[in-house]
Design a protein around this motif. Structure first.
Motif, mmCIF file in Angstrom:
data_model
loop_
_atom_site.group_PDB
_atom_site.id
_atom_site.type_symbol
_atom_site.label_atom_id
_atom_site.label_comp_id
_atom_site.label_asym_id
_atom_site.label_seq_id
_atom_site.Cartn_x
_atom_site.Cartn_y
_atom_site.Cartn_z
ATOM 1 N N PHE A 132 20.048 -1.264 45.519
ATOM 2 C CA PHE A 132 20.785 -0.636 46.611
ATOM 3 C C PHE A 132 19.845 0.170 47.508
ATOM 4 C CE2 PHE A 132 24.814 -1.267 44.233
ATOM 5 C CZ PHE A 132 25.585 -1.757 45.281
ATOM 6 N N SER A 133 18.934 0.905 46.885
ATOM 7 C CA SER A 133 17.981 1.692 47.657
ATOM 8 C C SER A 133 17.074 0.801 48.498
ATOM 9 C CB SER A 133 17.150 2.559 46.709
ATOM 10 O OG SER A 133 16.298 3.413 47.423
ATOM 11 N N LEU A 158 17.953 -2.030 49.667
ATOM 12 C CA LEU A 158 18.790 -2.500 50.764
ATOM 13 C C LEU A 158 18.728 -1.530 51.939
ATOM 14 C CD1 LEU A 158 20.969 -4.450 51.891
ATOM 15 C CD2 LEU A 158 22.686 -3.038 50.733
ATOM 16 N N GLY A 159 18.750 -0.231 51.644
ATOM 17 C CA GLY A 159 18.586 0.753 52.703
ATOM 18 C C GLY A 159 17.236 0.641 53.377
ATOM 19 N N THR A 160 16.192 0.394 52.602
ATOM 20 C CA THR A 160 14.860 0.201 53.174
ATOM 21 C C THR A 160 14.840 -0.992 54.120
ATOM 22 O OG1 THR A 160 13.826 1.135 51.195
ATOM 23 C CG2 THR A 160 12.427 -0.202 52.624
ATOM 24 N N LEU A 161 15.504 -2.077 53.729
ATOM 25 C CA LEU A 161 15.543 -3.264 54.588
ATOM 26 C C LEU A 161 16.285 -2.985 55.887
ATOM 27 C CD1 LEU A 161 16.222 -6.050 51.921
ATOM 28 C CD2 LEU A 161 14.047 -5.406 52.985
ATOM 29 N N PHE A 162 17.378 -2.206 55.814
ATOM 30 C CA PHE A 162 18.080 -1.818 57.032
ATOM 31 C C PHE A 162 17.141 -1.046 57.954
ATOM 32 C CE2 PHE A 162 22.352 -2.689 55.282
ATOM 33 C CZ PHE A 162 22.990 -3.108 56.443
ATOM 34 N N LEU A 163 16.440 -0.077 57.394
ATOM 35 C CA LEU A 163 15.512 0.719 58.196
ATOM 36 C C LEU A 163 14.399 -0.144 58.777
ATOM 37 C CD1 LEU A 163 15.230 3.860 55.876
ATOM 38 C CD2 LEU A 163 16.423 3.718 58.057
ATOM 39 N N TRP A 164 13.877 -1.061 57.966
ATOM 40 C CA TRP A 164 12.783 -1.921 58.408
ATOM 41 C C TRP A 164 13.204 -2.780 59.600
ATOM 42 C CZ3 TRP A 164 10.806 -6.664 59.420
ATOM 43 C CH2 TRP A 164 9.437 -6.853 59.290
ATOM 44 N N VAL A 165 14.386 -3.336 59.529
ATOM 45 C CA VAL A 165 14.861 -4.243 60.586
ATOM 46 C C VAL A 165 15.110 -3.494 61.895
ATOM 47 C CG1 VAL A 165 16.802 -5.701 61.288
ATOM 48 C CG2 VAL A 165 15.821 -5.955 59.006
ATOM 49 N N PHE A 166 15.662 -2.294 61.807
ATOM 50 C CA PHE A 166 16.063 -1.584 63.026
ATOM 51 C C PHE A 166 15.003 -0.611 63.537
ATOM 52 C CE2 PHE A 166 20.355 -2.508 61.166
ATOM 53 C CZ PHE A 166 20.759 -3.366 62.188
ATOM 54 N N ARG A 222 23.050 8.981 38.614
ATOM 55 C CA ARG A 222 24.220 9.852 38.534
ATOM 56 C C ARG A 222 24.434 10.640 39.825
ATOM 57 N NH1 ARG A 222 24.765 12.819 32.792
ATOM 58 N NH2 ARG A 222 26.749 13.313 33.811
ATOM 59 N N TYR A 223 23.852 10.126 40.936
ATOM 60 C CA TYR A 223 23.990 10.852 42.205
ATOM 61 C C TYR A 223 24.234 9.911 43.379
ATOM 62 C CZ TYR A 223 23.455 15.150 44.918
ATOM 63 O OH TYR A 223 23.687 16.253 45.699
ATOM 64 N N GLY A 224 24.796 8.738 43.111
ATOM 65 C CA GLY A 224 25.012 7.765 44.174
ATOM 66 C C GLY A 224 26.122 8.162 45.131
ATOM 67 N N PHE A 225 27.254 8.673 44.612
ATOM 68 C CA PHE A 225 28.353 9.096 45.478
ATOM 69 C C PHE A 225 27.882 10.175 46.452
ATOM 70 C CE2 PHE A 225 32.475 7.938 42.998
ATOM 71 C CZ PHE A 225 31.976 6.648 42.799
ATOM 72 N N SER A 226 27.176 11.158 45.928
ATOM 73 C CA SER A 226 26.735 12.275 46.761
ATOM 74 C C SER A 226 25.691 11.839 47.776
ATOM 75 C CB SER A 226 26.166 13.389 45.872
ATOM 76 O OG SER A 226 27.137 13.865 44.973
ATOM 77 N N SER A 227 24.796 10.941 47.392
ATOM 78 C CA SER A 227 23.741 10.494 48.307
ATOM 79 C C SER A 227 24.323 9.857 49.554
ATOM 80 C CB SER A 227 22.808 9.512 47.588
ATOM 81 O OG SER A 227 22.145 10.143 46.525
ATOM 82 N N GLY A 240 21.545 6.117 54.249
ATOM 83 C CA GLY A 240 22.590 6.267 53.247
ATOM 84 C C GLY A 240 22.272 5.517 51.969
ATOM 85 N N PHE A 241 21.826 4.255 52.092
ATOM 86 C CA PHE A 241 21.452 3.477 50.912
ATOM 87 C C PHE A 241 20.042 3.814 50.433
ATOM 88 C CE2 PHE A 241 24.851 0.563 52.366
ATOM 89 C CZ PHE A 241 25.541 0.448 51.169
ATOM 90 N N PHE A 242 19.174 4.220 51.341
ATOM 91 C CA PHE A 242 17.795 4.550 50.998
ATOM 92 C C PHE A 242 17.728 5.633 49.915
ATOM 93 C CE2 PHE A 242 13.891 7.043 51.727
ATOM 94 C CZ PHE A 242 12.924 6.037 51.700
#
Length: 406
Positions: A201-202, A204-212, A66-71, A58-60
């Motif tokens: 923010f993106s 942050l998504g990478t860090l979530f993926l990296w940890v899990f 101009r596309y954060g809400f949709s992502s 989601g954060f990745f």
């Protein structure tokens, strides 16, 4: 444009409601009460996979200004619909083919893992599809991926944990094939640009993926300890290599967030195929290094040479983030299998051909069905958005602070 907006308002909610009603009815007939037996999957492991799909991806994907809400919003929508769809398809396979029925927690975990393929494909077409197209793509891809896994499991005797790791390959090449049927965005479009805050923010998504990621690679593995151990070292080396290669390839010698954003995950993708059977950590570390090199160098070659020729616009760079490391990982598993069984297996050549066949089958099915899906999604019925409205949240989301509409 406002008329198209009204069409979306009148069609998207009813499509979602119709699908949910169908899911509820099918769940009533296909699933009985929850099993009382102990699950082979722990709830914390399921949480890790769920965190990856929801938080991580989601954060990745939130890197366009101009596309954060949709992502993030559409990622949640297709994930919750896709998990239900995947569970139903698995239930239909159990019902029609007489397959062994698994416990509920394992089923929903595998459904969440299956959604990884869809989310990766979404990264290739991000900003160019409307919600109706995304939902249709999700349903089609889940069905086709289950068919591909079933062929690999039944006819090619590929282990279940290995066929599930094909989500990276399948998702990347399915998404690229779909993307090839959409018009390329306007050159130097400011909507496709990012900002430092969104890059953070993106990341942050990478860090979530990296940890899990170790949980993702080990949750179905026979040797979970080896899979966790090797995944961590492959991720660690790919992260270190990403910083080194980013500084060496940049003209000013500075780190580039786009390199770190993609290459730090390459080791986890590549080692997923063989992490459970790698006996020495240095092998996983070399694999992480090679995966990071392929990702960063591949980003240069693909974006400057191959993609313009093939007329493919890969919004999130899923080809060099997930596709190429997936190819490396699958081929590495074949090489390690040959080295380990060179002198003891009389059917070595046949087994190697089976492994290569499963690899080629996965990519071929993804490309062919993705191409067909892309053609279907571009029918007038699904109201493809114009190029001028690519990467624009305002087409789908309400912005109360804006005095003017679209």
């Amino acid at each position: 444009m406002s008329s198209n907006y009204r069409n979306f308002r009148n069609s998207v909610p009813w499509l979602i409601l119709f699908l949910e009603a169908v899911f509820i009815v099918l769940f009533y007939f296909l699933f009985s009460a929850n099993e009382a037996s102990k699950s082979s999957i722990s709830y914390p492991a399921f949480q890790d996979v769920s965190h990856m799909v929801i938080f991580g991806f989601g954060f990745f994907l939130t890197f366009m200004k101009r596309y954060g809400f949709s992502s993030t919003g559409f990622n949640l929508l297709i994930t919750v619909l896709g998990v239900q769809c995947s569970l139903l398809i698995e239930g239909l396979l159990v019902f029609l083919l007489g397959r062994t029925n698994e416990d509920s927690l394992k089923r929903i975990t595998k459904a969440a893992m299956t959604m990884t393929a869809v989310v990766i494909s979404t990264g290739a077409v991000l900003g160019k599809t409307n919600p109706v197209q995304l939902i249709l793509m999700t349903v089609v891809e889940i069905i086709v991926f289950h068919m591909s896994r079933w062929i690999n499991n039944v006819f090619l005797q590929v282990p279940d944990n290995i066929s599930m790791m094909h989500v990276h390959l399948f998702g990347a090449y399915f998404g690229l094939a779909v993307s090839s049927r959409f018009s390329e965005p306007l050159p130097r479009s400011e909507k496709h640009a990012s900002t430092p805050k969104l890059d953070l923010f993106s990341m942050l998504g990478t860090l979530f993926l990296w940890v899990f990621w170790p949980s993702f690679n080990s949750i179905l593995a026979l040797n979970k300890r080896n899979a966790i151990y090797n995944t961590y070292f492959a991720l660690a080396v790919s992260a270190v290599s990403a910083f080194v290669l980013s500084a060496l390839t940049a003209k000013d010698g500075k780190f580039r967030m786009t390199h770190i954003h993609s290459a730090v995950l390459a080791g986890g993708v590549a080692v997923g195929y063989a992490g459970h059977c790698i006996e020495y950590p240095w092998i996983a570390m070399i694999l992480g290094l090679l995966a990071s090199v392929i990702t960063i160098l591949g980003s240069y070659c693909l974006q400057r040479c191959l993609n313009p020729v093939l007329k493919i616009h890969d919004t999130s760079g899923v080809h060099f983030t997930f596709g190429l490391p997936g190819v490396l990982g699958d081929l590495t598993r074949v090489v390690l299998f040959v080295v380990k069984n060179w002198a003891v297996s009389p059917r070595l050549g046949y087994l190697v051909m089976i492994d290569i066949g499963a690899f080629c089958l996965t990519i071929s099915v993804a490309l062919v069905t993705g191409f067909i899906t892309g053609l279907i999604l571009n029918l007038k019925l699904f109201k493809t958005i114009p190029v001028s409205k690519y990467f624009d949240d305002q087409f789908y989301w309400e912005f109360p602070h804006l005095a003017v509409g679209f």
